[in-house]
Design an enzyme around this catalytic site. Structure first.
Site, PDB file in Angstrom:
ATOM      1  CB  THR A   1      23.389  35.758  39.349  1.00 25.69           C
ATOM      2  OG1 THR A   1      23.377  34.687  40.306  1.00 25.69           O
ATOM      3  CG2 THR A   1      24.554  35.588  38.397  1.00 25.69           C
ATOM      4  CE  LYS A   2      21.528  33.017  44.267  1.00 21.87           C
ATOM      5  NZ  LYS A   2      22.714  32.579  43.542  1.00 21.87           N
TER       6      LYS A   2
END
Length: 394
Positions: A183-184
């Site tokens: 998700t980064k």
């Protein structure tokens, strides 16, 4: 889930990533090797630091930073309560004590004044978390660390490519840990990076990430290597394989483009929502800082709404919008309450932030139509659930 659902996050994966991973698979060298080394070199150049050590998670990067800083059993490490569990658990695994601190009023990052009150003769380090991608007050935290002769470590899991006082996060402190989780801001599926200005610390981290084996252990099975090796310390299994480094390298080369899209989405949210009194906007960063906008965290004003946060999240989900909550402060979890004696009221600013926050979708793969749907859904649901004030007349 409906095909029309807008998820909280969706990774931006293109042909470059597919080609890079395919090349590694076709090379038949899958684990740590030349592609990981290339990723380290390009990442160091990107953040303008001397050394970068690729690992399998930001958690591992933090643990290697604490190890290189000499943190050991009985030491104390200051860190925010308002963070993910990884920030504290690496301290515990070394036998040290995590000393929690409150966040700034109206903000998410550590309050330097609160941190200063919690320093004792056992304090050996401060872990500063750049929550959501907003840089901490590194100047105040650096002065605090220098005054007490302790190490400042940055948890930059959210902060690529943020900057502070004109310098990229990752080039400022002795140790900075990054995350490339799915998700980064860039992803290698799983992975992380430790940056440092110290050759000695980089060498130790490189050795410790692969069982404490001396030299370039990964070369044992190449024409350059030798079967002989020596274990010089009790290390970790935390190396990054080339197949993931290839994905991360392709993403890194798009990091600036990704960041610009995140800024566009954040600015659109700020413009459309700032006039809605039921919603409190997130801090956008101080003077001469750049926010990475990994997260866009709204705060609700619950006294002005007829529904609570959980119900609003449910209604957004029903409208096809995915959201999340970042984070449940550590002092509210059973482990920290039971082991260290923390109670619900210990960190009022962290508790307030958590009790009212909701994270909206923000990622480069989000198109303008999806952005407009999120905007319209939030505006509609706030209007629908607005608490009407009765006017009293004499």
């Amino acid at each position: 889930m409906s095909d029309n659902f807008i998820p909280f996050h969706r990774p931006s994966i293109g042909s470059e990533e597919l080609d890079a991973v395919r090349q590694v698979l076709e090379s038949r060298w899958l684990t740590t090797g030349p592609v990981t080394q290339q990723f380290e070199r390009e990442f160091a150049a990107f953040v303008n630091c001397k050394y970068a050590v690729a690992v399998n998670s930001c958690t591992a990067a933090l643990q290697l930073a604490l190890d290189a800083a000499g943190i050991c059993a009985g030491d104390e490490v200051l860190l925010p309560s308002y963070t993910f569990a990884a920030t504290a658990e690496v301290v515990i695994h070394l036998g040290a004590r995590p000393v929690l601190c409150d966040c700034l009023p109206g903000g998410f990052n550590m309050d330097p004044l609160d941190a200063a009150r919690r320093i004792t003769p056992k304090t050996r380090a401060i872990i500063a978390v750049h929550l959501a991608g907003e840089p901490c007050d590194l100047q105040a935290l650096r002065e605090l660390a220098d005054r007490h002769g302790i190490t400042l470590i940055e948890d930059a899991a959210h902060a690529l490519p943020a900057s502070h006082t004109g310098r990229r996060i990752g080039s400022i402190s002795k140790f900075t840990a990054f995350s490339f989780y799915a998700t980064k801001t860039i992803t290698s599926a799983e992975g992380g990076m430790l940056t440092t200005e110290s050759q000695e610390c980089a060498t130790r981290a490189s050795r410790m990430r692969l069982h404490g084996i001396s030299g370039d252990a990964w070369k044992r099975y190449t024409t350059e290597g030798s079967w002989y090796y020596e274990v010089v310390d009790a290390g970790l299994k935390a190396n990054m394989p080339d197949v993931l480094a290839a994905l991360g390298l392709a993403q890194l080369r798009k990091a600036e483009v990704f960041h610009q899209r995140r800024i566009e989405i954040a600015n659109t949210y700020l413009r459309r929502f700032s006039g809605i009194e039921e919603l409190e906007m997130p801090p956008a960063g101080g003077v001469n800082t750049t926010h990475s906008w990994h997260l866009f965290i709204l705060r609700l004003r619950p006294e002005m709404l007829t529904v609570n946060r959980s119900e609003l999240i449910r209604q957004l989900k029903e409208a096809g919008i995915g959201t999340s909550v970042h984070f449940i402060p550590l002092h509210l979890h059973p482990y920290y309450r039971d082991r260290y004696g923390y109670s619900s009221g210990d960190f009022p600013h962290a508790k307030d932030a958590y009790s009212r926050c909701i994270s909206l979708p923000i990622y480069p793969d989000m198109n303008d139509g999806e952005l407009e749907r999120v905007l319209a859904a939030v505006e509609h649901l706030v209007q629908k659930n607005r608490r009407r004030m009765l006017m009293c007349t004499a």
